[in-house]
Design a protein around this motif. Structure first.
Motif, short mmCIF file in Angstrom:
data_model
loop_
_atom_site.label_atom_id
_atom_site.label_comp_id
_atom_site.label_asym_id
_atom_site.label_seq_id
_atom_site.Cartn_x
_atom_site.Cartn_y
_atom_site.Cartn_z
N ASN A 30 -21.79 13.91 -23.65
CA ASN A 30 -21.31 14.48 -22.10
C ASN A 30 -19.87 15.11 -22.47
OD1 ASN A 30 -20.55 14.13 -19.52
ND2 ASN A 30 -19.48 12.25 -19.60
N ASN A 31 -19.75 16.33 -21.89
CA ASN A 31 -18.57 17.49 -22.19
C ASN A 31 -18.66 17.82 -23.69
OD1 ASN A 31 -18.20 17.75 -19.22
ND2 ASN A 31 -16.82 15.82 -19.55
N GLY A 32 -19.72 17.65 -24.27
CA GLY A 32 -19.67 18.29 -25.88
C GLY A 32 -19.25 17.16 -26.61
N LYS A 33 -19.21 15.79 -26.15
CA LYS A 33 -18.86 14.85 -26.97
C LYS A 33 -19.94 13.71 -27.15
CE LYS A 33 -13.84 15.24 -26.04
NZ LYS A 33 -12.59 14.43 -25.69
N PRO A 34 -20.42 13.14 -28.26
CA PRO A 34 -21.24 12.27 -28.27
C PRO A 34 -20.98 10.87 -27.84
CG PRO A 34 -20.28 12.68 -30.53
CD PRO A 34 -19.84 13.59 -29.61
N ILE A 35 -21.90 10.24 -26.82
CA ILE A 35 -21.64 9.15 -26.16
C ILE A 35 -22.63 7.96 -26.35
CG2 ILE A 35 -20.15 10.14 -24.38
CD1 ILE A 35 -22.70 9.92 -22.50
N ALA A 36 -23.94 8.48 -26.94
CA ALA A 36 -25.05 7.29 -27.02
C ALA A 36 -26.07 8.14 -27.90
CB ALA A 36 -25.69 7.14 -25.78
N LEU A 37 -26.51 7.00 -28.66
CA LEU A 37 -27.65 7.54 -29.34
C LEU A 37 -29.32 6.95 -28.88
CD1 LEU A 37 -28.77 8.40 -32.53
CD2 LEU A 37 -28.38 6.23 -33.16
N LEU A 38 -30.14 7.86 -28.68
CA LEU A 38 -31.36 7.47 -28.47
C LEU A 38 -32.29 7.20 -29.60
CD1 LEU A 38 -32.34 9.24 -25.49
CD2 LEU A 38 -31.82 7.10 -25.49
N THR A 39 -32.85 6.16 -29.76
CA THR A 39 -33.85 5.83 -31.18
C THR A 39 -35.02 5.26 -30.51
OG1 THR A 39 -34.00 5.23 -33.33
CG2 THR A 39 -32.85 3.77 -31.78
N PRO A 40 -36.29 5.54 -31.02
CA PRO A 40 -37.33 4.82 -30.49
C PRO A 40 -37.73 3.54 -30.85
CG PRO A 40 -38.17 6.34 -32.03
CD PRO A 40 -36.63 6.55 -31.91
N ILE A 41 -37.86 2.52 -30.18
CA ILE A 41 -38.27 1.12 -30.76
C ILE A 41 -39.45 0.66 -29.86
CG2 ILE A 41 -35.80 0.65 -31.34
CD1 ILE A 41 -35.74 -0.84 -28.61
N GLY A 42 -40.06 -0.53 -30.55
CA GLY A 42 -41.09 -1.44 -29.77
C GLY A 42 -41.07 -2.77 -29.75
N ASP A 43 -41.55 -3.34 -29.13
CA ASP A 43 -41.60 -4.94 -29.14
C ASP A 43 -41.63 -5.41 -30.72
OD1 ASP A 43 -41.92 -4.83 -26.38
OD2 ASP A 43 -43.82 -5.18 -26.16
N SER A 44 -42.60 -4.70 -31.80
CA SER A 44 -42.39 -5.19 -32.81
C SER A 44 -41.21 -5.30 -33.61
CB SER A 44 -43.65 -4.63 -33.71
OG SER A 44 -43.41 -3.13 -33.79
N ASN A 45 -40.27 -4.12 -33.39
CA ASN A 45 -39.26 -3.88 -34.28
C ASN A 45 -38.02 -3.97 -33.40
OD1 ASN A 45 -39.46 -1.54 -32.62
ND2 ASN A 45 -39.02 -0.19 -34.63
N LEU A 46 -37.90 -4.37 -32.25
CA LEU A 46 -36.63 -4.72 -31.32
C LEU A 46 -35.49 -5.31 -31.98
CD1 LEU A 46 -35.20 -4.02 -28.65
CD2 LEU A 46 -36.44 -6.07 -27.91
N GLU A 47 -35.90 -6.69 -32.36
CA GLU A 47 -35.01 -7.44 -33.20
C GLU A 47 -34.52 -6.84 -34.16
OE1 GLU A 47 -33.34 -9.92 -31.58
OE2 GLU A 47 -34.40 -9.82 -29.71
N GLU A 48 -35.32 -6.50 -35.19
CA GLU A 48 -34.70 -5.94 -36.13
C GLU A 48 -34.16 -4.57 -36.35
OE1 GLU A 48 -37.14 -3.43 -39.85
OE2 GLU A 48 -37.76 -5.13 -39.28
N THR A 49 -34.32 -3.86 -35.15
CA THR A 49 -33.50 -2.45 -34.76
C THR A 49 -32.21 -2.94 -34.50
OG1 THR A 49 -35.57 -1.41 -34.41
CG2 THR A 49 -33.34 -0.34 -33.53
N LEU A 50 -32.00 -3.86 -33.39
CA LEU A 50 -30.75 -4.44 -32.79
C LEU A 50 -30.01 -5.04 -33.85
CD1 LEU A 50 -31.97 -6.08 -29.57
CD2 LEU A 50 -30.60 -3.94 -29.69
N SER A 51 -30.56 -5.80 -34.86
CA SER A 51 -29.80 -6.47 -36.14
C SER A 51 -29.03 -5.53 -36.96
CB SER A 51 -30.66 -7.28 -36.72
OG SER A 51 -30.18 -7.87 -37.73
#
Length: 94
Positions: A30-51
């Motif tokens: 946003n206005n050239g500054k990083p504000i968020a990261l998108l990464t693909p996840i699924g039901d099988s790796n949701l908890e592992e990714t969040l952890s």
């Protein structure tokens, strides 16, 4: 790593969702500054990714606290000085 703007996300979401699995990571800016990261996840790796994300944030917080402590010269404190600081902090929290 691909950078996309908030505007891109708003105007072309289908394109971004299609590209995400191949890119693996996209940084939203946003206005050239990083504000968020998108990464693909699924039901099988949701908890592992969040952890993993939470662990990385915690490690970064510890690293920052260590850097601040070094700048303040706290690495030169004696055990007695450390214990006194702990005692003061405990008294203040009561």
């Amino acid at each position: 790593m691909k950078f996309i703007t908030v505007r891109d996300l708003r105007t072309s979401p289908a394109k971004i969702w299609k590209e995400l699995p191949e890119e693996q990571e996209m940084v939203i800016t946003n206005n050239g500054k990083p504000i968020a990261l998108l990464t693909p996840i699924g039901d099988s790796n949701l908890e592992e990714t969040l952890s993993s994300i939470r662990q990385a944030r915690a490690m970064n917080a510890v690293k920052l606290m260590q850097q601040i402590s070094l700048k303040k010269g706290n690495d030169k404190m004696s055990i007695d000085e450390i214990e006194e600081e702990i005692r003061k902090a405990r008294q203040e929290s009561r």
